[in-house]
Enzyme design. Structure first.
Site, PDB file in Angstrom:
ATOM      1  N   TRP A  75      34.479 149.239 102.138  1.00 32.00           N
ATOM      2  CA  TRP A  75      34.726 150.135 100.703  1.00 32.00           C
ATOM      3  C   TRP A  75      33.741 151.060 100.548  1.00 32.00           C
ATOM      4  CZ3 TRP A  75      37.826 149.969  96.646  1.00 32.00           C
ATOM      5  CH2 TRP A  75      37.270 150.500  95.500  1.00 32.00           C
ATOM      6  N   ASN A 101      26.571 145.720 104.702  1.00 28.75           N
ATOM      7  CA  ASN A 101      27.102 145.633 103.249  1.00 28.75           C
ATOM      8  C   ASN A 101      25.917 146.105 102.526  1.00 28.75           C
ATOM      9  OD1 ASN A 101      28.365 145.154 100.728  1.00 28.75           O
ATOM     10  ND2 ASN A 101      27.843 142.990 100.865  1.00 28.75           N
ATOM     11  N   GLY A 102      26.018 147.111 101.776  1.00 30.57           N
ATOM     12  CA  GLY A 102      25.004 147.598 100.829  1.00 30.57           C
ATOM     13  C   GLY A 102      24.667 148.992 100.950  1.00 30.57           C
ATOM     14  N   GLU A 488      45.210 144.408  75.604  1.00 30.63           N
ATOM     15  CA  GLU A 488      45.889 144.368  77.128  1.00 30.63           C
ATOM     16  C   GLU A 488      46.076 143.124  77.550  1.00 30.63           C
ATOM     17  OE1 GLU A 488      44.132 147.079  80.069  1.00 30.63           O
ATOM     18  OE2 GLU A 488      42.117 146.364  79.163  1.00 30.63           O
ATOM     19  N   HIS A 504      40.637 155.021  53.322  1.00 28.01           N
ATOM     20  CA  HIS A 504      41.976 156.067  53.397  1.00 28.01           C
ATOM     21  C   HIS A 504      43.121 155.600  54.066  1.00 28.01           C
ATOM     22  CE1 HIS A 504      38.604 158.836  52.371  1.00 28.01           C
ATOM     23  NE2 HIS A 504      37.901 158.374  53.451  1.00 28.01           N
TER      24      HIS A 504
HETATM   25  C1  F6R Z   1      41.854 149.454  80.553  1.00 23.58           C
HETATM   26  C2  F6R Z   1      42.049 150.337  81.890  1.00 23.58           C
HETATM   27  C3  F6R Z   1      42.926 151.605  81.697  1.00 23.58           C
HETATM   28  C4  F6R Z   1      42.066 152.500  82.477  1.00 23.58           C
HETATM   29  C5  F6R Z   1      42.976 153.870  82.549  1.00 23.58           C
HETATM   30  C6  F6R Z   1      42.330 154.753  83.187  1.00 23.58           C
HETATM   31  O1  F6R Z   1      41.155 148.138  80.951  1.00 23.58           O
HETATM   32  O2  F6R Z   1      41.690 149.675  82.759  1.00 23.58           O
HETATM   33  O3  F6R Z   1      42.831 151.896  80.573  1.00 23.58           O
HETATM   34  O4  F6R Z   1      40.884 152.746  82.063  1.00 23.58           O
HETATM   35  O5  F6R Z   1      44.081 153.405  83.088  1.00 23.58           O
HETATM   36  O6  F6R Z   1      42.024 154.369  84.744  1.00 23.58           O
HETATM   37  P1  F6R Z   1      41.189 155.329  85.582  1.00 23.58           P
HETATM   38  O7  F6R Z   1      39.962 154.986  85.008  1.00 23.58           O
HETATM   39  O8  F6R Z   1      41.296 154.625  86.810  1.00 23.58           O
HETATM   40  O9  F6R Z   1      41.684 156.756  85.589  1.00 23.58           O
END
Ligand code: F6R
Length: 608
Positions: A75, A101-102, A488, A504
């Site tokens: 990564w 890793n690190g 979500e 409001h």
């Molecule tokens: C909510 C979430 C999304 C992302 C959005 C932007 O938990 O993960 O609202 O924040 O789709 O994604 P990035 O940051 O990858 O551009």
């Protein structure tokens, strides 16, 4: 976050290690590699992309019997994802192979010193310096050479090393990154977590910082750097493989919330020196930043909420105007942007189409772009003028959790850096820096009690159909983020308002079926927010709230509450995040949904 694994003992085939490595793929998958030793030589094979690509490339080699082998799934943190930057890395002779890793913070200094001594480097990674350092200190004793080398490293590491002249031996060491060891009657294994080792044993040794391990056939010995033998007790692991991948947590989302202290630590690493914030990544555009009169921010979703907090922070601390847009709006409006503009694009994935198009539009007008992303080599990182990485580690749960708190961490630091460029007093900024340095510990403490509190509150509220989150100042973006998390993953309708806006219009919605989530820290706007909360109470709304520890005024009004430690006004959004996330998590669980895979959502939104 990368994954490492090593195996030594009888009748090991290369494919056995590849299989073990696959268990760690969730930790990163931009490239993978393996080093193995037959009786004569150390061989290294690497491939860009997922472990399957490596496996296909290995072909017949998969069947080869080896003495010992180490492998890595990457990564990327330093150096783009490529075959060249993939691990294992080797020294000049090709006899020593290392997986890591690190993050090695001082790798540039070490690299320069080693180049002066004649070492030749072939990658851009921080890890390669470890192989060359071991080469430098090697006089026939591999363990001694590794012990010597790690004394030169600052940062975090879990490493595994093999050497041509030491068939069947693996030396491992750790500081700050996890490493687990296990063995059975004829093999010894090391890995970044317990998942690959479960096939061999349920008795695991968790290496501790400063430990050096020597693995050979079915033997594991542990030493300190000065060679003293150490006795580490093993732990019996009862997890099945699936829960082991999630670190024993029921869901990735929960695991990732618990990763937050470590992710914040990684985000802070190398960014504070002599009580000053440093962003080497911004050296090439620091002039432009100091001159600019206005900063634009673009982002979507959770990243946009982090941007809103940044806007207020910069206006408060650097006295500089910030305009922020949701990227899908920005790309289609008439933006007042020119060659003096600085545009900060925040995107965890670095692949969100709307944010990328916003970046392209701003770039075409001559603006300088700073990207803040978690993904090395992502499209945004390639198109921006400067990139700041979150270093949060891979996030698998679709709902952003640890990447949100690391975005906030980076944005507070960036705000402090910009304020310093604008000559804001050192005293004011020092307070922020000192508090930020404490954040990993503060969040760790919060996580010791937050799950219980949030579960209790979730039990009280999970059956409602609607929620209204309210807050003022720094707490308004927190309200937006809390509402987004809830909707979500639990599919409850949740909206967020500035508390002063209720009268409001929105207050008309409230009754005993429509609860309010009030965010009321002890900040300069507390009294104002509290009076809005009282108004909602008068409409019979049930109230759940977050306030500061021991705040009697708030606790008189809000019975069902979460208490957070006292901090600076600006930093409340960071310490409140785990509570907002955990509340949404438990509501989702009680409603019997899978919070890791919310319906209709994707981790990376690559369509318009
Ligand atoms: C909510 C979430 C999304 C992302 C959005 C932007 O938990 O993960 O609202 O924040 O789709 O994604 P990035 O940051 O990858 O551009």
């Amino acid at each position: 976050m990368c994954g490492i694994v090593g195996l030594t003992g009888k009748d090991i085939r290369v494919k056995e290690l590849v299989k073990a490595l696959k268990k760690l793929e969730y930790r990163g998958y931009d490239s993978a590699g393996i080093a193995f030793q037959d009786k004569e030589n150390v061989y290294v094979k690497k491939e860009k992309g997922r472990i399957l690509n490596l496996e296909n490339m290995l072909g017949d080699i998969n069947e080869k019997i080896v003495e010992s082998c180490i492998a890595h799934t990457r990564w990327a943190t330093h150096g783009e994802p490529s075959e060249l930057n993939a691990h294992p890395h080797t020294d000049c002779t090709g006899k020593i192979a290392v997986v890591h890793n690190g993050i090695i913070e001082n790798y540039m200094e070490i690299k320069h010193a080693l180049i002066e001594k004649g070492h030749r480097f072939s990658s851009e990674t921080d890890t390669e310096v470890i192989a060359h350092l071991i080469e430098e200190y090697y006089y026939g004793d591999l363990q001694k050479a590794v012990s010597h080398a790690i004394l030169d490293l600052s940062g975090a590491y879990a490493i595994a090393v093999i050497h041509n002249d030491h068939p069947g031996e693996i030396i491992a060491a750790r500081k700050g990154s996890p490493l687990v060891l296990g063995k059975n009657d004829d093999k010894a294994i090391l890995a970044s977590d317990v998942t690959p080792a479960l096939k061999y044993t349920r008795e695991m040794i968790f290496l501790e910082d400063g430990d050096i391990a020597h693995l050979s056939e079915n033997k594991i010995e542990i030493f300190s750097v000065n060679g003293t033998r150490i006795n580490r007790q093993s732990t019996l692991i009862n997890w099945d493989e699936e829960s082991a991948e999630k670190g024993g947590f029921e869901h990735f989302m929960l695991k990732e919330i618990f990763d937050e202290p470590q992710s914040i630590r990684s985000a802070l690493m190398g960014k504070i020196s002599d009580e000053k914030v440093v962003f080497k990544e911004l050296d090439s555009i620091s002039e432009n930043i100091s001159k600019t009169k206005k900063i634009n921010v673009i982002a979507c979703g959770t990243s946009y909420h982090a941007g809103l907090i940044f806007k207020k922070f910069i206006e408060d601390y650097a006295n500089t105007e910030v305009e922020i847009d949701v990227a899908s709006e920005f790309r289609y409006k008439n933006n007042i942007i020119d060659t003096d503009s600085i545009v900060i694009a925040i995107s965890q994935s670095g692949e969100t189409t709307d944010t990328l198009e916003g970046v392209r539009k701003a770039k075409s007008k001559g603006a300088k772009i700073i990207a803040i992303t978690n993904i090395v080599g992502s499209t945004i990182s390639r198109e921006a003028d400067a990139v700041i990485y979150l270093n949060a580690g891979l996030e698998i749960g679709v709902a952003a959790t640890k990447t949100y708190v690391t975005q906030l961490t980076i944005l507070y630091l960036l705000g402090t850096y910009i304020a310093a460029l604008k000559n804001v007093s050192k005293d004011k900024l020092n307070k922020i820096i000192l508090n930020m340095m404490d954040m990993p510990t503060v969040i760790e403490n919060i996580l010791s009690y937050a799950p219980d509190v949030c579960l209790q509150l979730a039990k009280e509220f999970y059956k409602y159909k609607h929620f209204m989150y309210i807050g003022r100042g720094y707490s308004y973006p927190s309200a937006l983020e809390g509402a987004l998390k809830l909707k979500e993953i639990s599919y409850i309708h949740a909206s967020a308002y500035q508390a002063g806006e209720l009268k409001h219009g929105p207050i008309a919605l409230l009754d005993d079926e429509f609860p309010v989530f009030a965010i009321v820290p002890d900040d300069e706007l507390k009294k104002k927010t509290l009076s809005n909360v009282i108004e909602t109470k008068a409409r019979n709304a049930k109230i759940v709230g977050i306030c500061t520890e021991g705040d009697k005024e708030v606790s008189k009004i809000i019975n069902s509450r979460i208490e957070v430690p006292k901090t600076i006004d600006a930093l409340y959004p960071l310490i409140m995040s785990p509570f907002l996330q955990l509340f949404a998590y438990y509501v989702s669980i009680l409603r019997k949904y899978d919070p890791d895979k919310p319906r209709n959502l994707a981790k990376s939104v690559t369509v318009e």
